[in-house]
Design a protein around this motif. Sequence first.
Motif, PDB file in Angstrom:
ATOM      1  N   ALA A   1      19.363   1.838 -50.451  1.00 62.55           N
ATOM      2  CA  ALA A   1      20.519   2.701 -50.601  1.00 62.55           C
ATOM      3  C   ALA A   1      20.593   3.128 -52.218  1.00 62.55           C
ATOM      4  N   LEU A   2      20.297   4.430 -52.290  1.00 66.79           N
ATOM      5  CA  LEU A   2      20.294   4.790 -53.839  1.00 66.79           C
ATOM      6  C   LEU A   2      21.670   4.938 -54.450  1.00 66.79           C
ATOM      7  N   PRO A   3      21.628   4.865 -55.853  1.00 63.56           N
ATOM      8  CA  PRO A   3      23.094   5.000 -56.580  1.00 63.56           C
ATOM      9  C   PRO A   3      23.750   6.336 -55.945  1.00 63.56           C
ATOM     10  N   ASP A   4      22.852   7.371 -55.933  1.00 71.07           N
ATOM     11  CA  ASP A   4      23.609   8.659 -55.796  1.00 71.07           C
ATOM     12  C   ASP A   4      23.951   8.886 -54.228  1.00 71.07           C
ATOM     13  N   GLY A   5      23.931   8.072 -53.488  1.00 69.62           N
ATOM     14  CA  GLY A   5      24.264   8.047 -51.782  1.00 69.62           C
ATOM     15  C   GLY A   5      22.904   8.434 -51.023  1.00 69.62           C
ATOM     16  N   ARG A   6      21.939   8.870 -51.412  1.00 68.60           N
ATOM     17  CA  ARG A   6      20.912   8.868 -50.639  1.00 68.60           C
ATOM     18  C   ARG A   6      20.438   7.856 -50.222  1.00 68.60           C
ATOM     19  N   ILE A   7      19.558   7.891 -49.128  1.00 68.79           N
ATOM     20  CA  ILE A   7      18.762   6.405 -48.794  1.00 68.79           C
ATOM     21  C   ILE A   7      17.328   6.726 -48.897  1.00 68.79           C
ATOM     22  N   GLU A   8      16.516   5.855 -49.435  1.00 78.54           N
ATOM     23  CA  GLU A   8      15.105   5.958 -49.761  1.00 78.54           C
ATOM     24  C   GLU A   8      14.206   4.969 -48.706  1.00 78.54           C
ATOM     25  N   ILE A   9      13.057   5.429 -48.312  1.00 77.26           N
ATOM     26  CA  ILE A   9      12.234   4.631 -47.502  1.00 77.26           C
ATOM     27  C   ILE A   9      11.023   4.607 -48.242  1.00 77.26           C
ATOM     28  N   GLN A  10      10.216   3.296 -48.092  1.00 75.28           N
ATOM     29  CA  GLN A  10       8.872   3.064 -48.475  1.00 75.28           C
ATOM     30  C   GLN A  10       8.358   2.421 -47.114  1.00 75.28           C
ATOM     31  N   PHE A  11       7.115   2.967 -46.865  1.00 73.89           N
ATOM     32  CA  PHE A  11       6.346   2.386 -45.871  1.00 73.89           C
ATOM     33  C   PHE A  11       4.856   2.072 -46.222  1.00 73.89           C
ATOM     34  N   ARG A  12       4.366   1.212 -45.463  1.00 75.43           N
ATOM     35  CA  ARG A  12       2.662   0.878 -45.381  1.00 75.43           C
ATOM     36  C   ARG A  12       2.037   1.091 -44.026  1.00 75.43           C
ATOM     37  N   LEU A  13       0.749   1.670 -44.199  1.00 75.10           N
ATOM     38  CA  LEU A  13       0.163   1.580 -42.794  1.00 75.10           C
ATOM     39  C   LEU A  13      -1.074   0.777 -42.996  1.00 75.10           C
ATOM     40  N   TRP A  14      -1.253  -0.138 -42.339  1.00 75.31           N
ATOM     41  CA  TRP A  14      -2.496  -1.193 -42.468  1.00 75.31           C
ATOM     42  C   TRP A  14      -3.510  -1.202 -41.310  1.00 75.31           C
ATOM     43  N   ASP A  15      -4.773  -1.124 -41.618  1.00 76.77           N
ATOM     44  CA  ASP A  15      -5.828  -1.592 -40.570  1.00 76.77           C
ATOM     45  C   ASP A  15      -5.752  -2.926 -40.421  1.00 76.77           C
ATOM     46  N   VAL A  16      -5.319  -3.328 -39.169  1.00 76.63           N
ATOM     47  CA  VAL A  16      -5.054  -4.810 -39.215  1.00 76.63           C
ATOM     48  C   VAL A  16      -6.484  -5.263 -39.253  1.00 76.63           C
ATOM     49  N   PHE A  17      -7.340  -5.001 -38.362  1.00 78.56           N
ATOM     50  CA  PHE A  17      -8.887  -5.741 -38.249  1.00 78.56           C
ATOM     51  C   PHE A  17      -9.810  -5.889 -39.606  1.00 78.56           C
ATOM     52  N   SER A  18      -9.698  -4.670 -40.275  1.00 77.63           N
ATOM     53  CA  SER A  18     -10.397  -4.634 -41.527  1.00 77.63           C
ATOM     54  C   SER A  18      -9.561  -4.824 -42.666  1.00 77.63           C
ATOM     55  N   GLU A  19      -8.381  -5.304 -42.457  1.00 77.82           N
ATOM     56  CA  GLU A  19      -7.315  -5.703 -43.254  1.00 77.82           C
ATOM     57  C   GLU A  19      -7.296  -4.931 -44.597  1.00 77.82           C
ATOM     58  N   GLN A  20      -7.397  -3.531 -44.041  1.00 77.79           N
ATOM     59  CA  GLN A  20      -7.217  -2.385 -45.176  1.00 77.79           C
ATOM     60  C   GLN A  20      -5.959  -1.766 -45.177  1.00 77.79           C
ATOM     61  N   TYR A  21      -5.584  -1.423 -46.621  1.00 79.77           N
ATOM     62  CA  TYR A  21      -4.370  -0.579 -46.673  1.00 79.77           C
ATOM     63  C   TYR A  21      -4.852   0.737 -46.204  1.00 79.77           C
TER      64      TYR A  21
END
Lengths: 178, 452
Positions: free
Chosen positions: B119-139
């Motif tokens: 929750a941002l101070p100005d009332g908005r919401i912010e998201i961060q996300f990551r996508l991973w390759d599980v088998f090669s362990e890569q971002y």
Amino acid sequence: MRLNLGLKFLSMIAALTLVAACETAPQDSGDSSGGGASSQASASGSGSTGATSGSTTNVQPGSQEDLVLNVGDRVFFGFDQYNLSAEARETAQRQAAWLKANPTVTVAIEGHADERGTREYNLALGERRATAVKNYLVTLGVSAARVSTISYGKERPVAEGHNEQAWSQNRRGVMVVN
Amino acid sequence: MMAVGKRMATGIKQVVFLMVALFLITGAARAELVIDITQGNIKPLPVAISDFAGKSEATAIVGQKIADVVRADLERSGLFKIIDKRAFLQQISDIQTIPVFSNWRKINAQALTNGIVTALPDGRIEIQFRLWDVFSEQYLTGHKLSTQPTNWRRLGHKVADYIYERLTGESGYFDTRVVYVSESGPASRRVKRLAIMDQDGARHQFLTDGSNLVLTPRFSPSQQVITYLSYFNNRPRVYLLDIDTGQQEVLGEFPGMTFAPRFSPSGNQVVMSMSENGNSDIYIMDLRTRAVKRLTSHPGIDTGPSFSPDGKQITFESDRGGRQQLYVMNVDGSNQKRISFGRGNYGTPVWSPRGDLIAFTKLTGGKFSIGVMRTDGSQERILTEGFHNEGPSWAPNGRVLVFFRQIPGKNQQDQDKVRLWSIDLTGYNEREIITPRDGSDPAWSPLIPDGR
């Protein structure tokens, strides 16, 4: 437009009531402009604008009811066709005579298609059909200014089945008194 | 008129994360995780989408709902198998945490997404996300997005688009809307209303009240404007509707019915049919000058025009050859040539946003099919066939089509169903888009611009 529809609905009720009083009629009601009364009217071959039975004495000459009961308000078309059959021409000839007998009446010809076409093509086809009726009326001496056209494509079927019997009722040009 | 869609306070802002340095070391020799979506009926890729974490109860709840949107989008594409979150062996509560990949390999996740909501101070919401390759362990990718809290569903669609893009190499199509005609009542007195919704059926709203018959809405490619056919005052004419303001405007003063409108790729022109003395031809109007030019002049029915994405050509349908078939012409009306030669009738051509294909409705043997062909008419493929399928419209990435399907009722009590469906270009993965009532004439929007 709402008022107009309301009047059409009333006229439909009136027409159906009168038809029921005369004889049995095809039960494909639901159309806003006269139900299945026309096929009976045209089958009777009546070309006169006079009352054909005692129960029509209260029909106003030049009204939609008069047109439906005594002349026939609609013609039918073949699949993907817009030429007028011999039967359609006979109906249109009675309509032309009726328009001449009621010189203050103006009408719209509604062009309709069956469901076996894509939407936009059917809009164009309905316009072709309505115009075919109008043009024939004009060749019979009716002033073009008294006849407008509107296409409904496949949007306003009168018969709801998915078979040739329904489709043949829906491929139609309907004269509607303004 | 044509007011530019006003920038809304709910606009989404984004920041691309580059975390290359951190994860270059691991598994560099492995093959990239890529889905080839040109093959039909592929085995869906198993992916794990963690609920997005939140420091507060409120943000945690939003995080779960956003993850649900991501899962639903990816699942509906037919390309991904969503692993049940109850099988997860690790809860990732912080965006800085590197997943324990062995835990995700145990449940056979090929790709993993985790994220947080703040929750941002100005009332908005912010998201961060990551996508991973599980088998090669890569971002693989990661982004930061923010918006007004009421706009949270779009965050989910954006995340799904990023995942789809990274794993297929194609642009996404989840952050889009569909405009269509909502239908109710008996066929002879059908009430039709314009309605709009997200591509997944959410956030449904009606745009017109049903007092006038309306047909064939289509999106502007550049503005929040729809062009459509309305029977207002019993005069069927092409209209423009500003989605944000609700303002409607008849397009031009034509002596006869105008119909079958579509925007040019720039959004500055509308091509449509006009009937005069019973004959339908194709015209183009410049929306800035209102100048009208006639493109076809033939006693046959010419309608259904649709631009190529480069704006240089128009495909349309005509029965000038005796039956309804597909044609292509230059945008000035020159070089009109027929491209379809199969049995039956062809209508409603729509040019793919990728430029390579034309989708159509085909009528043959009493059936209505949706198909595609190359723009020279070759390599026709039927994607779905049945009693009545009509009116395809492309997703903005040119990989998925939406159309409507009528299924006849079995008897008097069992009414016909008219519903919206989507289908993959490969002909697989047919899905109904659930609408409150019957629906027809769907049109897919472009990707919603950032800032809205």
